[in-house]
Design a protein around this motif. Structure first.
Motif, short mmCIF file in Angstrom:
data_model
loop_
_atom_site.label_atom_id
_atom_site.label_comp_id
_atom_site.label_asym_id
_atom_site.label_seq_id
_atom_site.Cartn_x
_atom_site.Cartn_y
_atom_site.Cartn_z
N ALA A 88 1.09 4.45 10.35
CA ALA A 88 1.95 5.10 9.37
C ALA A 88 2.49 6.39 9.98
O ALA A 88 1.69 7.30 10.29
N PRO A 89 3.81 6.53 10.16
CA PRO A 89 4.37 7.74 10.79
C PRO A 89 4.12 9.00 9.98
O PRO A 89 4.02 10.09 10.52
N GLY A 90 4.01 8.86 8.65
CA GLY A 90 3.74 10.03 7.82
C GLY A 90 4.88 11.00 7.72
O GLY A 90 4.72 12.19 8.05
N PRO A 91 6.08 10.57 7.29
CA PRO A 91 7.21 11.50 7.16
C PRO A 91 6.89 12.60 6.15
O PRO A 91 6.13 12.41 5.21
N ALA A 92 7.46 13.75 6.36
CA ALA A 92 7.17 14.91 5.51
C ALA A 92 7.75 14.74 4.12
O ALA A 92 8.84 14.19 3.94
N ALA A 93 6.97 15.17 3.13
CA ALA A 93 7.45 15.32 1.74
C ALA A 93 7.89 14.01 1.10
O ALA A 93 8.73 14.02 0.20
N THR A 94 7.36 12.89 1.55
CA THR A 94 7.69 11.62 0.90
C THR A 94 6.54 10.64 1.05
O THR A 94 5.81 10.68 2.05
N PRO B 240 0.97 11.61 10.51
CA PRO B 240 0.79 10.23 10.99
C PRO B 240 -0.67 9.82 10.95
O PRO B 240 -1.58 10.63 11.07
N GLY B 241 -0.89 8.52 10.72
CA GLY B 241 -2.25 7.97 10.67
C GLY B 241 -2.21 6.45 10.67
O GLY B 241 -1.15 5.83 10.84
N THR B 242 -3.35 5.83 10.47
CA THR B 242 -3.47 4.37 10.47
C THR B 242 -4.10 3.92 9.16
O THR B 242 -5.12 4.47 8.73
N VAL B 243 -3.50 2.91 8.51
CA VAL B 243 -4.04 2.31 7.31
C VAL B 243 -4.55 0.92 7.69
O VAL B 243 -3.80 0.11 8.28
N VAL C 37 0.86 -1.19 0.00
CA VAL C 37 0.00 0.00 0.00
C VAL C 37 0.90 1.24 0.00
O VAL C 37 1.76 1.40 0.87
N VAL C 38 0.69 2.11 -0.99
CA VAL C 38 1.44 3.36 -1.07
C VAL C 38 0.56 4.49 -0.55
O VAL C 38 -0.54 4.72 -1.05
N ARG C 39 1.09 5.18 0.48
CA ARG C 39 0.35 6.27 1.13
C ARG C 39 0.97 7.60 0.72
O ARG C 39 2.20 7.76 0.67
N LEU C 40 0.11 8.59 0.45
CA LEU C 40 0.58 9.90 0.01
C LEU C 40 1.40 10.59 1.11
O LEU C 40 0.99 10.62 2.27
N GLY C 41 2.54 11.14 0.72
CA GLY C 41 3.34 11.92 1.65
C GLY C 41 3.08 13.40 1.45
O GLY C 41 2.91 13.88 0.33
N GLY C 42 3.02 14.17 2.54
CA GLY C 42 2.76 15.61 2.44
C GLY C 42 4.00 16.42 2.77
O GLY C 42 5.09 15.90 3.03
N SER C 43 3.83 17.74 2.76
CA SER C 43 4.92 18.62 3.16
C SER C 43 4.93 18.74 4.68
O SER C 43 4.05 18.24 5.37
N ALA C 44 5.95 19.43 5.20
CA ALA C 44 6.08 19.56 6.65
C ALA C 44 4.85 20.26 7.22
O ALA C 44 4.27 21.13 6.57
N PRO C 45 4.35 19.92 8.38
CA PRO C 45 4.88 18.86 9.25
C PRO C 45 4.40 17.47 8.82
O PRO C 45 3.69 17.34 7.83
N SER C 46 4.77 16.39 9.58
CA SER C 46 4.40 15.02 9.24
C SER C 46 2.89 14.81 9.39
O SER C 46 2.20 15.59 10.03
#
Length: 407
Positions: free
Chosen positions: A94-100, A66-69, A55-64
């Protein structure tokens, strides 16, 4: 001095208040894939399957972000119909790192029921296994996305079920019976099959009340027989009704798969009372047709001279050494001269009839039907004989054993 820095402080508070709404705070699922597009499974039993989801989850810009899939369950689908549900939740933080973007891996193991494999084989399609994954923080792209993989039955039983041949006999291995009322009797069907699936049909009987004209068959018992792999299948009927005096018929009618042949039927004649011991030797019977050398076909006419005291006649056909008979002629020959006065009983001693037919005493000639001839392989010689039975089922007359050739 404090007033001097007030605009700057207000600007900082305004910026901070909109940070939760920044693009980096949103998430969604970009794709759901499996490591195997097709997974082979057994066609003859339940299968244990391991599926790995990516599963590929969308990464956003800063800040992170995090969520649950998670995915609560999976579905086994054949031809658009859900046949089974795998009630096993999958979930990952999912930690949700910024920009990735994030790649999340889920692995599960479950059992595919044999019935689902049968349905796929019968339909000629693979099983679709589907799961839907949802992001708890998702807004856009869509917060939920489904992925699938194909489960394909393989092996010798992975082709749709087919029945190529059916043979019917009674439980004593005979093809027709004369028996007293209320005697226990069953029919046995032996089927040659290929592939896997479910045999659906029913045993049917036509009692003596309808067999004088066009037989009327009524249901006796339903048949549901799973078949795995190409192998012979034996199906036994429930007890047949033997309280109706006269000529009765029984057959196994197939609903699925569609047979490629006319279903055979068996005949049994119920006499009023139990047969009495024979007190004298059977009288010789005279046959008038077919003559020696006549081939056995649908047009072959069997005829004999009636015997006083007969209640019914029983034409029986027995096996003989294989090979063509002599003097085979193209057309049936009928003669008014009685043939073979002295019955040859020794040639039939110990032989079991391959097929036959029972008729009332008013009938002294007949032609065999196609389902009766189907019991007799071609290019063989056979022996045939007619017996006369009285009202009590005792044999009072017998014709000689005569040879006939089926081309």
């Amino acid at each position: 001095m404090n007033l001097r820095f007030l605009p700057l402080a207000l600007a900082f508070l305004v910026s901070a208040s909109v940070l939760p709404l920044a693009p980096g705070a949103f998430a969604g699922i970009l794709s759901v894939d499996t490591t195997q597009a097709r997974i082979p499974i057994s066609s003859v039993g339940p299968s244990t399957v391991t599926v790995t989801w990516q599963v590929v989850r969308l990464g956003g810009s800063a800040p992170s972000n995090p969520g649950t899939v998670s995915s609560p369950s999976g579905a086994l689908i054949v031809n658009g119909t859900v046949l089974a549900t795998i009630h096993r939740p999958l979930s990952r933080f999912a930690p949700g790192p910024a920009a990735t973007n994030e790649n999340l891996i889920f692995t599960e193991t479950f059992t595919v029921p044999q019935g689902v494999a049968f349905r796929a084989i019968k339909s000629g399609v693979p099983i679709v296994y589907q799961r839907t994954f949802t992001d708890s923080l998702g807004v856009t792209p869509p917060p939920s996305l489904s992925g699938t993989t194909l489960l394909t039955p393989s092996g010798p039983g992975s082709v749709p079920l087919n029945v190529s041949r059916m043979e019917l006999r009674f439980d004593d291995d005979s093809r027709f019976k004369v028996l007293p009322k209320d005697r226990r009797l069953r029919a046995v069907a032996r089927l040659n099959t290929s592939g896997s699936g479910l045999i659906r049909g029913q045993w049917e009987v036509a009692t003596a009340a309808t067999t004088a004209g066009t037989p009327v068959f009524r249901p006796l018992a339903l048949v549901r027989q799973p078949v795995a792999g190409s192998r012979p299948v034996t199906i036994t009927s429930p007890p047949l009704p033997t309280r109706f005096e006269g000529n009765n018929l029984v057959r196994l009618r197939l609903d699925e798969p569609d047979p490629l042949f006319d279903e055979p039927q068996l005949q049994y004649y119920v006499t009023p009372e139990s047969p009495l011991p024979q007190r004298q030797d059977p009288q010789p019977m005279l046959v008038t047709s077919p003559s020696l050398g006549t081939p056995l076909t649908l047009t072959t006419r069997f005829a004999w001279q009636g015997l006083p005291g007969a209640h019914l006649y029983k034409l029986e056909i027995f096996g003989a050494p294989p090979g063509p008979g002599g003097n085979v002629v193209a057309n049936d020959v009928v003669t008014a001269v009685p043939l073979d006065r002295a019955p040859d009983t020794e040639s039939l001693r110990g032989l079991r009839p391959l097929t036959g037919i029972v008729v009332p005493a008013a009938v002294t000639e007949l032609r065999l039907q196609g389902h009766t001839l189907a019991h007799l392989p071609n290019d063989r010689r056979y022996l045939w004989s007619v017996r006369a039975l009285d009202e009590e089922g005792a044999v009072i007359g017998r014709s000689p054993a005569r040879e006939i050739y089926k081309p």
